[in-house]
Design an enzyme around this catalytic site. Structure first.
Site, PDB file in Angstrom:
ATOM      1  N   LYS A 173      -0.768   8.622 -14.704  1.00 54.35           N
ATOM      2  CA  LYS A 173       0.510   8.526 -13.814  1.00 54.35           C
ATOM      3  C   LYS A 173       0.799   7.355 -13.015  1.00 54.35           C
ATOM      4  O   LYS A 173      -0.020   7.032 -12.041  1.00 54.35           O
ATOM      5  CB  LYS A 173       0.464   9.562 -12.745  1.00 54.35           C
ATOM      6  CG  LYS A 173       1.929  10.034 -12.135  1.00 54.35           C
ATOM      7  CD  LYS A 173       1.952  10.922 -10.982  1.00 54.35           C
ATOM      8  CE  LYS A 173       1.962  10.022  -9.636  1.00 54.35           C
ATOM      9  NZ  LYS A 173       2.897   9.060  -9.574  1.00 54.35           N
ATOM     10  N   GLU A 248      -9.510   2.287  -5.346  1.00 55.31           N
ATOM     11  CA  GLU A 248      -9.070   1.036  -4.920  1.00 55.31           C
ATOM     12  C   GLU A 248      -8.179   1.072  -3.822  1.00 55.31           C
ATOM     13  O   GLU A 248      -6.859   1.602  -4.295  1.00 55.31           O
ATOM     14  CB  GLU A 248      -8.675   0.178  -6.025  1.00 55.31           C
ATOM     15  CG  GLU A 248      -9.824  -0.107  -7.230  1.00 55.31           C
ATOM     16  CD  GLU A 248     -10.810  -0.897  -6.742  1.00 55.31           C
ATOM     17  OE1 GLU A 248     -10.963  -1.575  -5.902  1.00 55.31           O
ATOM     18  OE2 GLU A 248     -11.949  -0.866  -7.364  1.00 55.31           O
ATOM     19  N   CYS A 282      -2.300  -6.223  -2.808  1.00 50.99           N
ATOM     20  CA  CYS A 282      -3.459  -6.056  -2.107  1.00 50.99           C
ATOM     21  C   CYS A 282      -4.325  -7.010  -1.390  1.00 50.99           C
ATOM     22  O   CYS A 282      -5.139  -7.019  -0.695  1.00 50.99           O
ATOM     23  CB  CYS A 282      -4.336  -4.573  -2.418  1.00 50.99           C
ATOM     24  SG  CYS A 282      -5.053  -5.216  -4.331  1.00 50.99           S
ATOM     25  N   GLU A 385      -2.510  -2.111   7.730  1.00 51.79           N
ATOM     26  CA  GLU A 385      -2.025  -2.549   6.764  1.00 51.79           C
ATOM     27  C   GLU A 385      -0.513  -2.653   6.714  1.00 51.79           C
ATOM     28  O   GLU A 385       0.046  -1.488   6.842  1.00 51.79           O
ATOM     29  CB  GLU A 385      -2.390  -2.111   5.407  1.00 51.79           C
ATOM     30  CG  GLU A 385      -1.923  -2.714   4.099  1.00 51.79           C
ATOM     31  CD  GLU A 385      -2.488  -1.950   2.963  1.00 51.79           C
ATOM     32  OE1 GLU A 385      -2.276  -0.781   2.749  1.00 51.79           O
ATOM     33  OE2 GLU A 385      -2.977  -2.845   1.906  1.00 51.79           O
TER      34      GLU A 385
HETATM   35  P1  NAD Z   1       0.199   5.350  -2.639  1.00 53.20           P
HETATM   36  O1  NAD Z   1      -1.178   5.704  -2.329  1.00 53.20           O
HETATM   37  O2  NAD Z   1       1.386   5.863  -1.972  1.00 53.20           O
HETATM   38  O3  NAD Z   1       0.414   5.829  -4.177  1.00 53.20           O
HETATM   39  C1  NAD Z   1      -0.317   5.387  -5.195  1.00 53.20           C
HETATM   40  C2  NAD Z   1      -0.136   6.405  -6.431  1.00 53.20           C
HETATM   41  O4  NAD Z   1      -0.773   7.457  -5.889  1.00 53.20           O
HETATM   42  C3  NAD Z   1       1.309   6.679  -6.785  1.00 53.20           C
HETATM   43  O5  NAD Z   1       1.037   6.801  -8.465  1.00 53.20           O
HETATM   44  C4  NAD Z   1       1.612   8.134  -6.139  1.00 53.20           C
HETATM   45  O6  NAD Z   1       2.402   8.717  -6.689  1.00 53.20           O
HETATM   46  C5  NAD Z   1       0.166   8.700  -6.322  1.00 53.20           C
HETATM   47  N1  NAD Z   1      -0.068   9.619  -5.182  1.00 53.20           N
HETATM   48  C6  NAD Z   1       0.472   9.900  -4.154  1.00 53.20           C
HETATM   49  N2  NAD Z   1       0.235  11.054  -3.482  1.00 53.20           N
HETATM   50  C7  NAD Z   1      -0.751  11.472  -4.343  1.00 53.20           C
HETATM   51  C8  NAD Z   1      -1.519  12.787  -4.106  1.00 53.20           C
HETATM   52  N3  NAD Z   1      -1.623  13.666  -3.076  1.00 53.20           N
HETATM   53  N4  NAD Z   1      -2.186  13.064  -5.424  1.00 53.20           N
HETATM   54  C9  NAD Z   1      -2.285  12.383  -6.308  1.00 53.20           C
HETATM   55  N5  NAD Z   1      -1.883  10.922  -6.410  1.00 53.20           N
HETATM   56  C10 NAD Z   1      -0.897  10.756  -5.291  1.00 53.20           C
HETATM   57  O7  NAD Z   1       0.365   3.975  -2.443  1.00 53.20           O
HETATM   58  P2  NAD Z   1       1.431   2.894  -2.973  1.00 53.20           P
HETATM   59  O8  NAD Z   1       2.410   2.823  -1.783  1.00 53.20           O
HETATM   60  O9  NAD Z   1       1.943   3.092  -4.372  1.00 53.20           O
HETATM   61  O10 NAD Z   1       0.722   1.449  -3.002  1.00 53.20           O
HETATM   62  C11 NAD Z   1       0.408   0.714  -2.006  1.00 53.20           C
HETATM   63  C12 NAD Z   1      -1.187   0.693  -1.560  1.00 53.20           C
HETATM   64  O11 NAD Z   1      -1.834   0.145  -2.574  1.00 53.20           O
HETATM   65  C13 NAD Z   1      -1.351  -0.207  -0.540  1.00 53.20           C
HETATM   66  O12 NAD Z   1      -2.322   0.386   0.483  1.00 53.20           O
HETATM   67  C14 NAD Z   1      -2.126  -1.378  -1.317  1.00 53.20           C
HETATM   68  O13 NAD Z   1      -3.218  -2.003  -0.536  1.00 53.20           O
HETATM   69  C15 NAD Z   1      -2.876  -0.499  -2.328  1.00 53.20           C
HETATM   70  N6  NAD Z   1      -3.181  -1.192  -3.420  1.00 53.20           N
HETATM   71  C16 NAD Z   1      -4.659  -1.701  -3.523  1.00 53.20           C
HETATM   72  C17 NAD Z   1      -5.117  -2.347  -4.538  1.00 53.20           C
HETATM   73  C18 NAD Z   1      -6.633  -2.290  -4.555  1.00 53.20           C
HETATM   74  O14 NAD Z   1      -7.055  -2.862  -5.706  1.00 53.20           O
HETATM   75  N7  NAD Z   1      -7.466  -2.112  -3.871  1.00 53.20           N
HETATM   76  C19 NAD Z   1      -4.600  -2.808  -5.435  1.00 53.20           C
HETATM   77  C20 NAD Z   1      -2.925  -2.571  -5.283  1.00 53.20           C
HETATM   78  C21 NAD Z   1      -2.621  -1.855  -4.053  1.00 53.20           C
END
Ligand code: NAD
Length: 483
Positions: A173, A248, A282, A385
């Site tokens: 997804k 991650e 990130c 963050e």
């Molecule tokens: P998010 O956690 O809101 O969403 C990420 C994904 O998880 C999306 O596809 C979302 O639909 C899904 N999701 C949300 N709730 C869920 C649930 N209850 N069950 C299953 N899936 C669910 O994050 P975001 O706002 O899309 O991304 C930004 C974040 O990602 C920031 O915190 C950033 O630091 C982090 N990030 C980390 C890395 C890394 O490699 N460590 C890389 C890129 C982004």
């Protein structure tokens, strides 16, 4: 309006729910396509397709899997321009960034793991004259991959490539905020001849489609990239089912600048490490610590450069700074800037919403690159963050002091150190609490290296053989030697 479709069992299909979400172009603020609002029934169909495809895909010779994935990488390369354009429209990032970073990297991710699987090996443990153990690394089965919006196709492929190369079938997804390039990838998978059901892409919201993936009792491993709160929730759901987990998560990365660094190189790179992709990587350094003897020199040079950065229509090839990903995210970042002021910070440049000189972007979500000083290192602005174009400047006097400040956050993803002093560079790397340390550089990536964070930045490592190990289950086979 164009409809994005799910990719299930080799076909592009509408969601069973027949419900749709609007997909917004953040540079214009306008809806431009529809996203399936899938639920557990779509995930179940995707799971069934993946489970049916597993016996055949997992026993397909690795060289053949490699060939199919290589074909997919070729197709990404051949469609670079249209994918970059789609990524820019969907995410707000400059098309120049998408065409130089996101899409080429998506292509390399697939090509890299298509090649890596040819070199993946497992161990043997020889017991003198008593026996031989060898490790049989078996694909897990159906695995779930969930990715965020900041580097959409780049991070999506970073997960699915090792999962597929090592013989798993996948229910994936992408973020509902930026689903377009994953959809376009599903068209390319069909063209590449990926067998039906090997990769299934279900679009929709986290709490519905995402939750159905992580809660599915037969999806045995989850590779997730996203926010720390979501990661904690996923861990709480997955742990009682004993799923393998790779998380991650968020970051609050320090950039540590010593007076003995190559100033010009450091300055140029620090502008990039602060504001590339509007600060929504990130790995961006959002807390900049500068040795006091060059603090004023750095501040003046840095602020002058940042103040010259102009936001533009992301589709203009000359644009270097685009829109943030959406309205809610823009408001969240602006609230943090307000908080920084309340916490005693001084905004040196930026600090507000802006509009590029382009009629098309009159309602877009743009924030000026923002530099703030005068904050305590423990305040919320310096601990939480923000994930936008906002950095803080803090002077320091000693290595001990800067280490204490750098390590004070709950996160530990990446750190950057600028110094010409070899021993100091190594010493800092040893003592920084972070999964990645860049010395005199930033975002230099070798796909073979372990990638990931410590503390609240995640669990497990992606990259190279680490990822192939994650997506396989090691089984020890012991053979007794009899005379
Ligand atoms: P998010 O956690 O809101 O969403 C990420 C994904 O998880 C999306 O596809 C979302 O639909 C899904 N999701 C949300 N709730 C869920 C649930 N209850 N069950 C299953 N899936 C669910 O994050 P975001 O706002 O899309 O991304 C930004 C974040 O990602 C920031 O915190 C950033 O630091 C982090 N990030 C980390 C890395 C890394 O490699 N460590 C890389 C890129 C982004």
């Amino acid at each position: 309006m164009k409809k994005i479709l799910n990719y299930i069992n080799g076909k592009l299909v509408e969601p069973a729910t027949q419900k749709w979400l609007n997909n917004v172009n953040p540079a214009t603020g306008k809806d431009y396509s529809l996203i399936p609002d899938s639920d557990a029934s779509d995930v179940e169909e995707a799971y069934k397709a993946a489970a049916n495809a597993f016996p055949s895909w997992s026993t397909t010779p690795y060289a053949e899997r490699s060939q199919i994935l290589t074909k997919l990488a070729d197709l990404i390369g051949a469609n670079l321009e249209s994918l970059a354009l789609a990524e820019s429209i969907d995410n707000g990032k400059p098309v120049s960034l998408a065409s130089h970073v996101d899409i080429p990297r998506a292509e390399s991710n697939i090509r890299f793991f298509a090649s890596a699987i040819n070199h993946f090996h497992s161990e043997a443990h020889i017991m003198e004259d008593r026996g031989i153990n060898y490790t049989n690394r078996k694909p897990i089965g159906v695995v779930g991959c969930i990715s965020p919006w900041n580097l959409p196709l780049y991070l999506f492929t970073w997960k699915i490539a090792p999962a597929l190369a090592s013989g798993n079938t996948v229910v994936a997804k992408p973020s509902e905020v930026t689903p377009m390039t994953a959809y376009l990838l599903s068209e390319l998978c069909i063209e590449a001849g990926l067998p039906a059901g090997v990769l299934n892409i279900v679009h929709g919201l986290g709490p519905s489609a995402g939750d159905a993936i992580i809660s599915h009792p037969k999806i045995k491993a989850i590779s997730f990239t996203g926010g720390t709160k979501t990661g904690a929730y996923i861990a709480s759901k997955a742990a009682p089912m004993f799923k393998k987990l790779s998380l991650e998560l968020g970051g609050k990365n320090p950039a540590i600048i010593f007076a003995d660094c190559d100033f010009d190189e450091m300055l140029k790179t620090t502008v990039r490490s602060s504001f590339a992709n509007q600060g929504q990587i990130c790995l961006c350094g959002s807390r900049i610590f500068v040795e006091r003897s060059i603090y004023t020199k750095f501040k003046e040079a840095f602020v002058a450069k940042v103040a010259r950065m102009k936001a533009g229509n992301p589709l203009d090839p000359s644009t270097k700074f685009g829109a943030v990903v959406g309205k809610d995210h823009m408001n969240k970042v602006l609230e943090y800037i307000q908080l920084a002021k309340e916490e005693g910070g001084t905004v040196l440049t930026g600090g507000n919403r802006i509009f590029p000189e382009d009629e098309a972007c009159a309602e877009g979500y743009f924030i000026a690159p923002t530099v703030i000083e005068g904050l305590d290192y423990m305040c919320r602005t310096n601990q939480e963050e923000i994930f936008g174009p906002v950095v803080t400047l803090t002077p320091f006097d000693t290595e001990e002091e800067v280490l204490k400040m750098a390590n004070s956050v709950e996160y530990g993803l990446a750190a950057t150190v600028w110094t010409s002093h070899l021993n100091r560079a190594h010493k800092m790397a040893q003592q920084l609490e972070s999964g990645i340390v860049w010395i005199n550089c930033w975002l230099v990536r070798d796909l073979r290296t372990p990638f990931g964070g410590v503390k609240s930045s995640g669990v497990g490592r992606e990259g190279g053989f680490e990822a192939l190990r994650f997506f396989t289950e090691p089984q020890n086979v012991c053979i007794q030697l009899t005379s």
